[in-house]
Design a protein around this motif. Sequence first.
Motif, PDB file in Angstrom:
ATOM      1  N   ILE A 133      17.581   3.731  14.398  1.00 30.85           N
ATOM      2  CA  ILE A 133      16.302   3.358  13.767  1.00 30.85           C
ATOM      3  C   ILE A 133      16.591   2.801  12.371  1.00 30.85           C
ATOM      4  O   ILE A 133      17.367   3.397  11.614  1.00 30.85           O
ATOM      5  CB  ILE A 133      15.377   4.586  13.671  1.00 30.85           C
TER       6      ILE A 133
ATOM      7  N   VAL B 257      12.589   2.437   8.090  1.00 33.46           N
ATOM      8  CA  VAL B 257      11.640   3.231   8.882  1.00 33.46           C
ATOM      9  C   VAL B 257      11.767   4.713   8.527  1.00 33.46           C
ATOM     10  O   VAL B 257      10.773   5.429   8.375  1.00 33.46           O
ATOM     11  CB  VAL B 257      11.874   3.018  10.393  1.00 33.46           C
ATOM     12  N   GLY B 258      13.008   5.182   8.374  1.00 30.43           N
ATOM     13  CA  GLY B 258      13.225   6.577   7.997  1.00 30.43           C
ATOM     14  C   GLY B 258      12.627   6.896   6.648  1.00 30.43           C
ATOM     15  O   GLY B 258      12.009   7.955   6.459  1.00 30.43           O
TER      16      GLY B 258
ATOM     17  N   LEU C 148      18.486   8.729  10.677  1.00 29.05           N
ATOM     18  CA  LEU C 148      17.804   7.996  11.753  1.00 29.05           C
ATOM     19  C   LEU C 148      18.584   6.738  12.131  1.00 29.05           C
ATOM     20  O   LEU C 148      18.659   6.372  13.308  1.00 29.05           O
ATOM     21  CB  LEU C 148      16.381   7.627  11.320  1.00 29.05           C
ATOM     22  N   ARG C 149      19.181   6.094  11.149  1.00 28.87           N
ATOM     23  CA  ARG C 149      19.930   4.864  11.428  1.00 28.87           C
ATOM     24  C   ARG C 149      21.226   5.156  12.181  1.00 28.87           C
ATOM     25  O   ARG C 149      21.544   4.512  13.183  1.00 28.87           O
ATOM     26  CB  ARG C 149      20.245   4.150  10.118  1.00 28.87           C
TER      27      ARG C 149
END
Length: 373
Positions: free
Chosen positions: A121, A125-126, A115-116
């Motif tokens: 993101i 958060v992931g 996600l990053r």
Amino acid sequence: MKKFLGSRFISVYIIPGAVFQSVMIGGGYGTGREIVEYFTSYGSLGGLTGIAMSFVMMAAVLAASFEFSRYFAVFDYRNFFKTLLGKGWFLFEILIVLQFLLILGVLASAAGNILRDHFGIPYGVGLVVMLVTVGLLTYYGRDFIAKVLTLWSLFLYIVFIAIFYAVFTTSWSEISAEMAVLEVSPGWWQSGLKYAMYNLAVLPLLLFVARNFKTRKEAVCSGIVASAIAIVPACFFHLAFMASYPAIVAQPIPVYWMMSESGMSVLVIIYSIMLFGTFIETGAGMLQGINERLDAYMIEKRGVPLGGKQHALLSVLAILLSSGLSLWGISSLIAKGYGTMAWGFLFVYIVPLLTFGIYRMYANAKASTPDPA
């Protein structure tokens, strides 16, 4: 869809293979590096013969495991190995706990990184998304997880087919030319066996899928089908990699490199989403296996299994613990001994199952058959 997933044919012949494939794909196909390492590096024909070797090995162990589980009604790994190894059952638990911590830590880290790196993101958060999703899956239990993993396996195949279609249509001449060489490098069969062992280690965690088998034929046929479901994507990956062979052998993340080289930016995004979800499914499947083991123990001691909230809480705590250990270098330490662990699974699980396990089922069946008058 509910009726489709609830049909006996699907529950016996599709769901076991779909669950196994969904769980193994995180370590078996995720980056494509695994396929290159175990198959493609041995040449065009060498890779295919290695894949065939893996299929045979997986089919034998899956079929024997499903039938042993059905025959003795042992659907968690603790009771499975108490029946197979007697007092030595704890040897498997030592190995699987080490691998469990390693894989969960790697999955949590990889999910956050995807996600990053691809969507900007934050890593945290992931990790939170993974924690919440795995917690919900384990809260609703084995039947829900089995159905979700089956649907996810279908999605995986759709994505795989899209990738392979794009590669084959643009690079078929390169692929066919490389396949015509029929290159076979020494060591292909040993590599095929190693790949099978690498992935079969998680199978005892997934024995809850064997509860629907009623006959030996169902268990054995389901094991063969499960092996096919699990290994077909490896064959597709290997063929697709031939379009860039031998350059692709040196790539650390072959799947992304191949798609980037082919200009498949949309598929890169879709594949990243698929991989993120797959890491969650792999973690949920493994954690369900741990919950099955704990439930069986609690039923023996107290007469009732753990509840959904307890399953979810334990799953979340396990992921957090594994993530923390990986930051402290524990996963790296375990990874260095992973080759030794693979041989440990061979001697603690695969060899006893394919020898003593099969003999015991045969001897029990023969003893229970009355002599003819």
